[in-house]
Design a protein around this motif. Structure first.
Motif, PDB file in Angstrom:
ATOM      1  N   ARG A 121      46.387  65.007 -33.699  1.00  0.00           N
ATOM      2  CA  ARG A 121      46.847  64.946 -32.544  1.00  0.00           C
ATOM      3  C   ARG A 121      46.130  66.095 -31.565  1.00  0.00           C
ATOM      4  O   ARG A 121      45.853  66.929 -32.192  1.00  0.00           O
ATOM      5  CB  ARG A 121      48.337  65.491 -32.022  1.00  0.00           C
ATOM      6  CG  ARG A 121      49.356  64.641 -32.835  1.00  0.00           C
ATOM      7  CD  ARG A 121      49.714  63.075 -32.340  1.00  0.00           C
ATOM      8  NE  ARG A 121      50.356  62.303 -33.265  1.00  0.00           N
ATOM      9  CZ  ARG A 121      51.695  62.316 -33.317  1.00  0.00           C
ATOM     10  NH1 ARG A 121      52.468  63.242 -32.759  1.00  0.00           N
ATOM     11  NH2 ARG A 121      52.295  61.376 -34.184  1.00  0.00           N
ATOM     12  N   LEU A 122      45.759  65.958 -30.173  1.00  0.00           N
ATOM     13  CA  LEU A 122      45.192  66.908 -29.454  1.00  0.00           C
ATOM     14  C   LEU A 122      46.182  67.672 -28.627  1.00  0.00           C
ATOM     15  O   LEU A 122      47.331  67.064 -28.266  1.00  0.00           O
ATOM     16  CB  LEU A 122      44.271  66.026 -28.348  1.00  0.00           C
ATOM     17  CG  LEU A 122      43.244  65.233 -28.774  1.00  0.00           C
ATOM     18  CD1 LEU A 122      42.618  64.251 -27.722  1.00  0.00           C
ATOM     19  CD2 LEU A 122      41.950  65.925 -29.287  1.00  0.00           C
ATOM     20  N   ILE A 123      45.756  68.906 -28.300  1.00  0.00           N
ATOM     21  CA  ILE A 123      46.700  69.827 -27.589  1.00  0.00           C
ATOM     22  C   ILE A 123      45.834  70.125 -26.514  1.00  0.00           C
ATOM     23  O   ILE A 123      44.965  70.853 -26.743  1.00  0.00           O
ATOM     24  CB  ILE A 123      47.225  70.724 -28.310  1.00  0.00           C
ATOM     25  CG1 ILE A 123      48.235  70.216 -29.842  1.00  0.00           C
ATOM     26  CG2 ILE A 123      48.553  71.621 -27.678  1.00  0.00           C
ATOM     27  CD1 ILE A 123      48.517  71.481 -30.669  1.00  0.00           C
ATOM     28  N   GLN A 124      46.297  69.992 -25.174  1.00  0.00           N
ATOM     29  CA  GLN A 124      45.556  70.394 -24.315  1.00  0.00           C
ATOM     30  C   GLN A 124      46.413  71.441 -23.138  1.00  0.00           C
ATOM     31  O   GLN A 124      47.481  71.054 -23.179  1.00  0.00           O
ATOM     32  CB  GLN A 124      45.216  69.244 -23.227  1.00  0.00           C
ATOM     33  CG  GLN A 124      44.316  69.887 -21.854  1.00  0.00           C
ATOM     34  CD  GLN A 124      43.125  70.266 -22.261  1.00  0.00           C
ATOM     35  OE1 GLN A 124      42.037  69.828 -22.872  1.00  0.00           O
ATOM     36  NE2 GLN A 124      42.749  71.516 -21.644  1.00  0.00           N
ATOM     37  N   VAL A 125      45.877  72.588 -22.762  1.00  0.00           N
ATOM     38  CA  VAL A 125      46.353  73.372 -22.031  1.00  0.00           C
ATOM     39  C   VAL A 125      46.403  72.707 -20.554  1.00  0.00           C
ATOM     40  O   VAL A 125      45.152  72.415 -20.114  1.00  0.00           O
ATOM     41  CB  VAL A 125      45.705  74.591 -21.908  1.00  0.00           C
ATOM     42  CG1 VAL A 125      46.455  75.644 -20.694  1.00  0.00           C
ATOM     43  CG2 VAL A 125      45.800  75.450 -23.155  1.00  0.00           C
ATOM     44  N   ALA A 126      47.538  72.512 -19.901  1.00  0.00           N
ATOM     45  CA  ALA A 126      47.637  71.804 -18.737  1.00  0.00           C
ATOM     46  C   ALA A 126      48.384  72.055 -17.979  1.00  0.00           C
ATOM     47  O   ALA A 126      49.634  72.738 -18.032  1.00  0.00           O
ATOM     48  CB  ALA A 126      47.628  70.375 -19.043  1.00  0.00           C
ATOM     49  N   GLY A 127      48.473  71.729 -16.590  1.00  0.00           N
ATOM     50  CA  GLY A 127      49.279  72.256 -15.494  1.00  0.00           C
ATOM     51  C   GLY A 127      49.271  73.333 -14.976  1.00  0.00           C
ATOM     52  O   GLY A 127      48.803  74.281 -15.582  1.00  0.00           O
ATOM     53  N   GLU A 128      50.048  73.608 -13.691  1.00  0.00           N
ATOM     54  CA  GLU A 128      50.173  75.051 -13.210  1.00  0.00           C
ATOM     55  C   GLU A 128      50.656  75.974 -14.177  1.00  0.00           C
ATOM     56  O   GLU A 128      50.321  77.142 -13.926  1.00  0.00           O
ATOM     57  CB  GLU A 128      50.800  74.759 -12.011  1.00  0.00           C
ATOM     58  CG  GLU A 128      50.213  74.109 -10.601  1.00  0.00           C
ATOM     59  CD  GLU A 128      48.867  74.663 -10.384  1.00  0.00           C
ATOM     60  OE1 GLU A 128      48.859  75.777 -10.347  1.00  0.00           O
ATOM     61  OE2 GLU A 128      47.992  73.771 -10.037  1.00  0.00           O
ATOM     62  N   GLU A 129      51.553  75.546 -14.754  1.00  0.00           N
ATOM     63  CA  GLU A 129      52.155  76.575 -15.714  1.00  0.00           C
ATOM     64  C   GLU A 129      51.521  76.802 -17.109  1.00  0.00           C
ATOM     65  O   GLU A 129      51.845  77.376 -17.854  1.00  0.00           O
ATOM     66  CB  GLU A 129      53.544  76.243 -16.178  1.00  0.00           C
ATOM     67  CG  GLU A 129      54.609  76.315 -14.941  1.00  0.00           C
ATOM     68  CD  GLU A 129      54.616  77.544 -14.353  1.00  0.00           C
ATOM     69  OE1 GLU A 129      54.759  78.706 -14.912  1.00  0.00           O
ATOM     70  OE2 GLU A 129      54.547  77.616 -12.915  1.00  0.00           O
ATOM     71  N   ARG A 130      50.349  76.060 -17.249  1.00  0.00           N
ATOM     72  CA  ARG A 130      49.553  76.086 -18.433  1.00  0.00           C
ATOM     73  C   ARG A 130      50.289  75.755 -19.750  1.00  0.00           C
ATOM     74  O   ARG A 130      50.297  76.618 -20.599  1.00  0.00           O
ATOM     75  CB  ARG A 130      48.897  77.376 -18.565  1.00  0.00           C
ATOM     76  CG  ARG A 130      47.621  77.631 -17.436  1.00  0.00           C
ATOM     77  CD  ARG A 130      46.910  78.954 -17.370  1.00  0.00           C
ATOM     78  NE  ARG A 130      46.042  78.922 -16.342  1.00  0.00           N
ATOM     79  CZ  ARG A 130      44.648  78.837 -16.553  1.00  0.00           C
ATOM     80  NH1 ARG A 130      44.090  78.856 -17.688  1.00  0.00           N
ATOM     81  NH2 ARG A 130      43.954  78.960 -15.562  1.00  0.00           N
ATOM     82  N   ALA A 131      50.865  74.671 -19.628  1.00  0.00           N
ATOM     83  CA  ALA A 131      51.715  74.189 -20.609  1.00  0.00           C
ATOM     84  C   ALA A 131      50.977  73.607 -21.929  1.00  0.00           C
ATOM     85  O   ALA A 131      49.637  73.380 -21.735  1.00  0.00           O
ATOM     86  CB  ALA A 131      52.782  73.198 -20.301  1.00  0.00           C
ATOM     87  N   LEU A 132      51.531  73.274 -23.031  1.00  0.00           N
ATOM     88  CA  LEU A 132      50.878  72.860 -24.000  1.00  0.00           C
ATOM     89  C   LEU A 132      51.084  71.220 -24.389  1.00  0.00           C
ATOM     90  O   LEU A 132      52.187  70.813 -24.696  1.00  0.00           O
ATOM     91  CB  LEU A 132      51.093  73.592 -25.545  1.00  0.00           C
ATOM     92  CG  LEU A 132      50.741  75.034 -25.664  1.00  0.00           C
ATOM     93  CD1 LEU A 132      51.283  75.688 -26.983  1.00  0.00           C
ATOM     94  CD2 LEU A 132      49.257  75.313 -25.507  1.00  0.00           C
ATOM     95  N   ARG A 133      50.300  70.366 -23.793  1.00  0.00           N
ATOM     96  CA  ARG A 133      50.400  68.975 -23.611  1.00  0.00           C
ATOM     97  C   ARG A 133      49.883  68.442 -25.177  1.00  0.00           C
ATOM     98  O   ARG A 133      48.623  68.460 -25.233  1.00  0.00           O
ATOM     99  CB  ARG A 133      49.618  68.395 -22.471  1.00  0.00           C
ATOM    100  CG  ARG A 133      50.124  66.930 -22.256  1.00  0.00           C
ATOM    101  CD  ARG A 133      49.417  66.526 -21.010  1.00  0.00           C
ATOM    102  NE  ARG A 133      49.977  67.366 -19.977  1.00  0.00           N
ATOM    103  CZ  ARG A 133      49.721  67.351 -18.679  1.00  0.00           C
ATOM    104  NH1 ARG A 133      48.472  66.696 -18.287  1.00  0.00           N
ATOM    105  NH2 ARG A 133      50.254  67.965 -17.572  1.00  0.00           N
ATOM    106  N   VAL A 134      50.734  67.716 -25.770  1.00  0.00           N
ATOM    107  CA  VAL A 134      50.339  67.162 -27.285  1.00  0.00           C
ATOM    108  C   VAL A 134      50.292  65.543 -26.750  1.00  0.00           C
ATOM    109  O   VAL A 134      50.967  64.918 -26.343  1.00  0.00           O
ATOM    110  CB  VAL A 134      51.610  67.108 -28.134  1.00  0.00           C
ATOM    111  CG1 VAL A 134      51.225  66.575 -29.530  1.00  0.00           C
ATOM    112  CG2 VAL A 134      51.853  68.452 -28.290  1.00  0.00           C
TER     113      VAL A 134
END
Length: 211
Positions: A67-80
């Motif tokens: 899976r890919l995990i990307q830092v994303a969103g204003e809160e810098r969440a971990l998106r899998v």
């Protein structure tokens, strides 16, 4: 004084803002923060193999269990994200809410997270994000990768890639590189970095840091 090191591979890519970079075993995946896409390219030819839309891309990118995990969103969440379908599987919260999560690398021992404002790189468990270890660094890490016993981070403003011995937690080498390095990854023989300045994926061979 950092040692100057030349690149051994340069791949120009169609991008406006290079953020994260990861290696999946045969492809380089990079994240683009204006088009909001995660793109896979052949490391030999630079040919695009996949494109995945990902809203709110912020900084680094890694792979874990296919899976890919990307830092994303204003809160810098971990998106899998499932790389095959592009679908988001789950979004995990930033373990330090409101802080600048800038570097990311998943390993068999856990997940390394670099925080630019704290100037630390933390090792956390994949399940539960429990803090395991902390490595202080000299400057804000713009990207993070790991090779065997070494933790590697990029200093964007200093155009430098820094190597930390994980056993001693001491920086043992720093390499001055072309452009502005952000996301980092390790392909088993070379360190690749996103050159934010010239919009290329570039590889360097670092003596002593081998898979």
């Amino acid at each position: 004084m950092p040692y100057s090191v030349g690149t051994v591979r340069d791949l120009p890519v169609r991008a406006l803002k290079l953020c994260g970079l990861t290696w999946s075993g045969d492809l380089l995946w990079f994240s683009e923060g204006v088009l909001n896409q995660i793109i896979a390219v052949d490391p030999a030819t630079g040919a695009v193999q996949h494109r995945i839309p990902c809203a709110g891309i912020r900084s680094d990118l890694t792979t874990l269990g296919g899976r890919l995990i990307q830092v994303a969103g204003e809160e810098r969440a971990l998106r899998v994200i499932d790389p095959g379908t592009g679908e988001m599987i789950i979004e995990l919260p930033n373990p330090r809410p409101g802080e600048d999560l800038s570097g990311l690398e998943a390993t068999q021992h856990g997940i390394w997270l670099g925080f630019a404002n704290r100037r630390v790189i933390e090792l956390r468990t994949i399940g539960g994000m429990r803090l395991v270890d902390t490595v202080p660094v000299r400057v804000a890490p713009a990207g993070v990768t790991v090779s065997d016993n070494y933790l590697v981070y990029s200093d964007y403003h200093g155009a430098t890639i820094c190597v930390v011995d994980l056993e001693t937690k001491r920086e043992v080498a720093a390499y001055s590189v072309a452009g502005g390095p952000t996301g980092l990854t390790w392909d088993g023989s070379r360190i690749w970095y996103c050159d934010h300045t010239t919009l290329q994926l570039r590889a360097i061979a670092v003596p002593g840091v081998s898979g």
